[in-house]
Design a protein around this motif. Sequence first.
Motif, PDB file in Angstrom:
ATOM      1  N   ASN A   1      66.963 -46.603  40.276  1.00  0.00           N
ATOM      2  CA  ASN A   1      66.546 -45.452  41.087  1.00  0.00           C
ATOM      3  C   ASN A   1      67.600 -44.353  41.127  1.00  0.00           C
ATOM      4  O   ASN A   1      67.712 -43.601  42.098  1.00  0.00           O
ATOM      5  N   GLN A   2      68.375 -44.243  40.052  1.00  0.00           N
ATOM      6  CA  GLN A   2      69.301 -43.140  39.889  1.00  0.00           C
ATOM      7  C   GLN A   2      68.582 -41.972  39.218  1.00  0.00           C
ATOM      8  O   GLN A   2      67.696 -42.176  38.383  1.00  0.00           O
TER       9      GLN A   2
ATOM     10  N   SER B   1      55.760 -30.235  42.182  1.00  0.00           N
ATOM     11  CA  SER B   1      55.813 -30.561  40.755  1.00  0.00           C
ATOM     12  C   SER B   1      57.183 -31.079  40.355  1.00  0.00           C
ATOM     13  O   SER B   1      57.301 -32.055  39.599  1.00  0.00           O
ATOM     14  N   SER B   2      58.226 -30.443  40.859  1.00  0.00           N
ATOM     15  CA  SER B   2      59.581 -30.879  40.520  1.00  0.00           C
ATOM     16  C   SER B   2      59.855 -32.272  41.092  1.00  0.00           C
ATOM     17  O   SER B   2      60.391 -33.147  40.398  1.00  0.00           O
TER      18      SER B   2
ATOM     19  N   TRP C   1      65.131 -32.715  35.263  1.00  0.00           N
ATOM     20  CA  TRP C   1      64.046 -33.216  36.108  1.00  0.00           C
ATOM     21  C   TRP C   1      62.748 -33.434  35.338  1.00  0.00           C
ATOM     22  O   TRP C   1      61.893 -34.188  35.800  1.00  0.00           O
ATOM     23  N   ALA C   2      62.617 -32.816  34.194  1.00  0.00           N
ATOM     24  CA  ALA C   2      61.424 -33.029  33.375  1.00  0.00           C
ATOM     25  C   ALA C   2      61.510 -34.349  32.617  1.00  0.00           C
ATOM     26  O   ALA C   2      60.498 -34.846  32.121  1.00  0.00           O
TER      27      ALA C   2
ATOM     28  N   TRP D   1      60.612 -38.201  40.028  1.00  0.00           N
ATOM     29  CA  TRP D   1      60.354 -39.610  40.300  1.00  0.00           C
ATOM     30  C   TRP D   1      59.701 -40.322  39.115  1.00  0.00           C
ATOM     31  O   TRP D   1      60.004 -41.487  38.832  1.00  0.00           O
ATOM     32  N   GLU D   2      58.839 -39.623  38.423  1.00  0.00           N
ATOM     33  CA  GLU D   2      58.095 -40.253  37.328  1.00  0.00           C
ATOM     34  C   GLU D   2      58.812 -40.195  35.983  1.00  0.00           C
ATOM     35  O   GLU D   2      58.606 -41.071  35.138  1.00  0.00           O
ATOM     36  N   ASN D   3      59.680 -39.195  35.786  1.00  0.00           N
ATOM     37  CA  ASN D   3      60.244 -38.970  34.453  1.00  0.00           C
ATOM     38  C   ASN D   3      61.763 -38.968  34.388  1.00  0.00           C
ATOM     39  O   ASN D   3      62.325 -39.009  33.284  1.00  0.00           O
TER      40      ASN D   3
END
Length: 378
Positions: A346-347, A332-333, A352-353, A338-340
């Motif tokens: 790509n930094q 999940s993390s 993380w949310a 990657w998505e949020n």
Amino acid sequence: MLFSSRCLLAPTLLSLFLAESTVADQAKSRAQTALSTLQDWYNSTSGLWDTCGWWNGANCMTTIADLAALDPSAMETATYVFNNTLIRAPASNPHPGPETKANNKRMALWGRSNAVNASQWLDSAYDDDGWWALAWIAAYDVTKKPAYLQLAEGIFSALTSAWGTQCGGGIPWNPTDKYVNAITNELFLSTAAHLANRVPSRKANYTTWAKREWDWFAAQGFIGDNGTINDGLLDNCKNNGDTVWSYNQGVVLGGLVELNKAAPNHTYLESAHHIAKAAIKTLADSNGVIHDSCESDNCAPDATQFKGIFMRNLVKLHKASPDDVYKRIIESSAKSIWENDRNSKNQLSVNWAGPFHQPVDASSHSSALDALVAAAAL
């Protein structure tokens, strides 16, 4: 009828296998991309990563080593970094050691019998020393280059001279301050236990040190009533109630996994599970994403590194003693990062949310990379 059931089962198992393979390949691909971005900050002259500090550099190197252990395509970058950092980074040591007269004598003896100079990596902060010891162990694990392991041994040898605090054991966080914090002692535990499993000729010595540290640590007030580890101890050696940082919940997990490997005892993994479950209950949001309490203030300068260290060690516990809760948190993390929490370069930033926000640096990015590598290791 039995034959028919088996025929129906086989495609289902194959589908699950292919699905898991796809997830693993995706996680590895994302980690590869994040590694490439991390190296945009690597300074070949200093042997460190611009925008973050000395101890953070050790963690950048560790996550690169962990990825290389999973993905041969990362080996070229990893071996270059290890070799270059070994040569270049000591000149950037902010407070070159050794820290005490005892260490001067100890390091002189060590230098005469080994090809590496461990004193170059001591910087008057015992926790920083521990990070570098673990980084060189990680480098050794993927290259089997003896000098890297010798370097870690030398650093640990220096740390042993600091043993003994007002709390009857353990080591303080630096030579001039009597504060006894959790992370420094967890790093001492983890380094000793890692070395016990890699240096057969001195296994008994390193195992003794690891047991000594854990027995002392577990008897102190570091672990709160809810199972999480607070930052350190008061002068009276009681829990200071300070922040439950994610990295304090992490390093101990890797240390206990290695100690259990060196000297099997079911209580080591039981303790690790107890701490890990308590940490997840405290630090994970409803979507299974790990947080530190400082994120609204960007966690600078140090705590930007913390969550990745937790993930790095959580996956070690999961590999040694699997638990679906750990798998869910890691996946999940990593997915949320990657998505949020990623920009067009790509930094990867600190929350993380998401959403992604500045500032971003090699510390926040390498911490998130730790989570991506953990997902790739599942």
